[in-house]
Design an enzyme around this catalytic site. Structure first.
Site, PDB file in Angstrom:
ATOM      1  N   ASP A  37      15.879  -5.485  -2.108  1.00 34.03           N
ATOM      2  CA  ASP A  37      16.093  -5.265  -0.679  1.00 34.03           C
ATOM      3  C   ASP A  37      14.894  -5.848   0.071  1.00 34.03           C
ATOM      4  OD1 ASP A  37      16.627  -4.398   1.866  1.00 34.03           O
ATOM      5  OD2 ASP A  37      16.818  -2.271   1.360  1.00 34.03           O
ATOM      6  N   HIS A  38      15.006  -7.133   0.421  1.00 33.09           N
ATOM      7  CA  HIS A  38      13.880  -7.871   1.000  1.00 33.09           C
ATOM      8  C   HIS A  38      14.227  -8.433   2.377  1.00 33.09           C
ATOM      9  CE1 HIS A  38      10.690  -8.861  -2.210  1.00 33.09           C
ATOM     10  NE2 HIS A  38      11.328  -7.760  -2.575  1.00 33.09           N
ATOM     11  N   GLY A 106       7.150   0.351  -0.621  1.00 30.85           N
ATOM     12  CA  GLY A 106       7.287  -0.880   0.140  1.00 30.85           C
ATOM     13  C   GLY A 106       6.220  -1.922  -0.132  1.00 30.85           C
ATOM     14  N   GLU A 107       6.472  -3.121   0.417  1.00 30.41           N
ATOM     15  CA  GLU A 107       5.521  -4.218   0.368  1.00 30.41           C
ATOM     16  C   GLU A 107       5.317  -4.755   1.780  1.00 30.41           C
ATOM     17  OE1 GLU A 107       8.640  -5.207  -1.274  1.00 30.41           O
ATOM     18  OE2 GLU A 107       8.218  -4.428  -3.274  1.00 30.41           O
ATOM     19  N   ASN A 110       7.742  -7.403   3.370  1.00 32.95           N
ATOM     20  CA  ASN A 110       9.011  -7.075   4.016  1.00 32.95           C
ATOM     21  C   ASN A 110       8.875  -6.147   5.215  1.00 32.95           C
ATOM     22  OD1 ASN A 110      10.610  -8.425   1.918  1.00 32.95           O
ATOM     23  ND2 ASN A 110       9.815  -6.797   0.619  1.00 32.95           N
ATOM     24  N   GLY A 174       1.441   4.061 -10.626  1.00 33.85           N
ATOM     25  CA  GLY A 174       0.206   4.764 -10.925  1.00 33.85           C
ATOM     26  C   GLY A 174       0.415   6.268 -10.883  1.00 33.85           C
ATOM     27  N   LEU A 176      -0.378   8.681  -8.738  1.00 34.49           N
ATOM     28  CA  LEU A 176       0.128   9.318  -7.526  1.00 34.49           C
ATOM     29  C   LEU A 176       1.634   9.126  -7.374  1.00 34.49           C
ATOM     30  CD1 LEU A 176      -2.623   8.582  -4.832  1.00 34.49           C
ATOM     31  CD2 LEU A 176      -1.972  10.796  -5.788  1.00 34.49           C
ATOM     32  N   THR A 191       8.445  -1.643 -13.315  1.00 33.39           N
ATOM     33  CA  THR A 191       8.650  -3.054 -13.629  1.00 33.39           C
ATOM     34  C   THR A 191       7.697  -3.545 -14.705  1.00 33.39           C
ATOM     35  OG1 THR A 191       7.208  -3.689 -11.786  1.00 33.39           O
ATOM     36  CG2 THR A 191       9.582  -3.599 -11.348  1.00 33.39           C
TER      37      THR A 191
END
Length: 321
Positions: A37-38, A106-107, A110, A174, A176, A191
């Protein structure tokens, strides 16, 4: 038994091709599918980024068996969590119970398009936890009024709800995020074949829940062509999550990956048609404890040869794992 999935990678194909390819993947016997979803592709050479939720709606109507899933949607910046809940409930109805909602923090690639800056990883995870709370409330069918640290929801209610809410998955990288997923998710997403992530997920309440991994592959009868294509379109993947989450656009990934060589990529992505190499690449995920593994075939115009090969050779070999 481990299940094997097909990835509709929106960064490398247009919407009609994505739907046609998942129909072919269903016929070939893949156990499930996932959809990125990008808003942007990682690299300009990938060349696409259609709206994933429209693609999913079309895929729900074009298929009958294969499960569908976002891998993953960020419900905190580009989308408000109340809107994500509505979209996911609608998808569950359209697919007749075949949809799972994969979520992540998120990234920048995007989410920056709506402005407001890009917060720290800890801040993004705080927002994700609050978003999941809102989505769960709306899935329950109640009227939600919420005034939180990050989101306001006023008199929200979903009027079209499935009998069974979509399961929620959370992507982890990680401690958290594993803590968050263990407490709030129905399944975990990763991933990399890192058993430590799954152990952390279990420590925080994830024991017994599904765990979904994903890895890129590049099938081609011409191995040199496969290596060139993997380098051209997937060299971005080796920067590591702390880098990949922060870069704001394809130009940033071009710069960050400029010294990654074709040999570097071929050392991490199975390229060509050596069945053993593909099985060896998948094996660490199975050994780490993943219950589902989604494959990403690199190259938007090379999906059908891969799907046909997977049906005849790869999937039978993987199921021997």
């Amino acid at each position: 038994m481990v299940r094997f999935g097909y990835t509709m990678m929106t960064e490398q194909a247009g919407p009609r091709a994505l739907v046609d390819d998942v129909v072919a993947a269903e016929r070939a016997g893949f156990d499930f599918s996932v959809t990125s979803d990008h808003y942007f592709p990682w690299l300009a050479s990938q060349g696409h980024s259609p709206y994933a939720w429209s693609v999913l709606g079309a895929a729900a109507q074009a298929t009958t068996r294969i499960p569908l899933m976002t891998f993953v949607t960020c419900p905190t910046t580009r989308y408000h969590p109340a809107v994500v809940a509505q979209k996911a409930a609608t998808m569950q109805l359209l697919s007749e119970g075949r949809f799972r909602l994969g979520l992540g923090s998120g990234e920048n690639l995007n989410e920056h398009v709506v402005g407001g800056g890009w917060p720290s990883a800890r801040h993004r995870l705080e927002k994700l936890a609050e978003a999941v709370e809102i989505i769960r409330g709306l899935f329950a069918g109640v009227e939600v009024n919420h005034q939180g640290a990050h989101f306001d929801v006023v008199n929200a209610k979903l009027w079209d709800l499935p009998d069974e809410a979509p399961p929620i998955g959370i992507a982890v990288s990680g401690e958290l995020s594993c803590s968050l997923a263990g407490r709030l998710a129905d399944l975990v997403i990763a991933t990399e074949p890192n058993a430590g992530l799954l152990d952390a997920f279990d420590r925080h309440g994830g024991t017994g829940k599904p765990r979904i991994g994903q890895l890129p592959v590049c099938y081609d009868s011409d191995r040199d062509a496969a290596v060139r294509r993997a380098h051209d379109q997937f060299r971005w993947a080796f920067g590591g999550w702390p880098v990949n989450a922060e870069l704001p656009g394809p130009a940033g990934f071009e710069g960050a990956s400029q010294y990654v060589t074709p040999e570097d990529v071929a050392g991490k992505i199975p390229c060509g048609d050596d069945l053993g190499a593909f099985v060896d690449a998948v094996r660490p995920y199975a050994d780490a404890g993943f219950t589902e593994i989604a494959l990403v075939q690199v190259g938007g115009d090379r999906q059908r040869p891969f799907i046909e090969w997977a049906e005849k050779r790869l999937l039978p070999a993987l199921r021997e794992l």
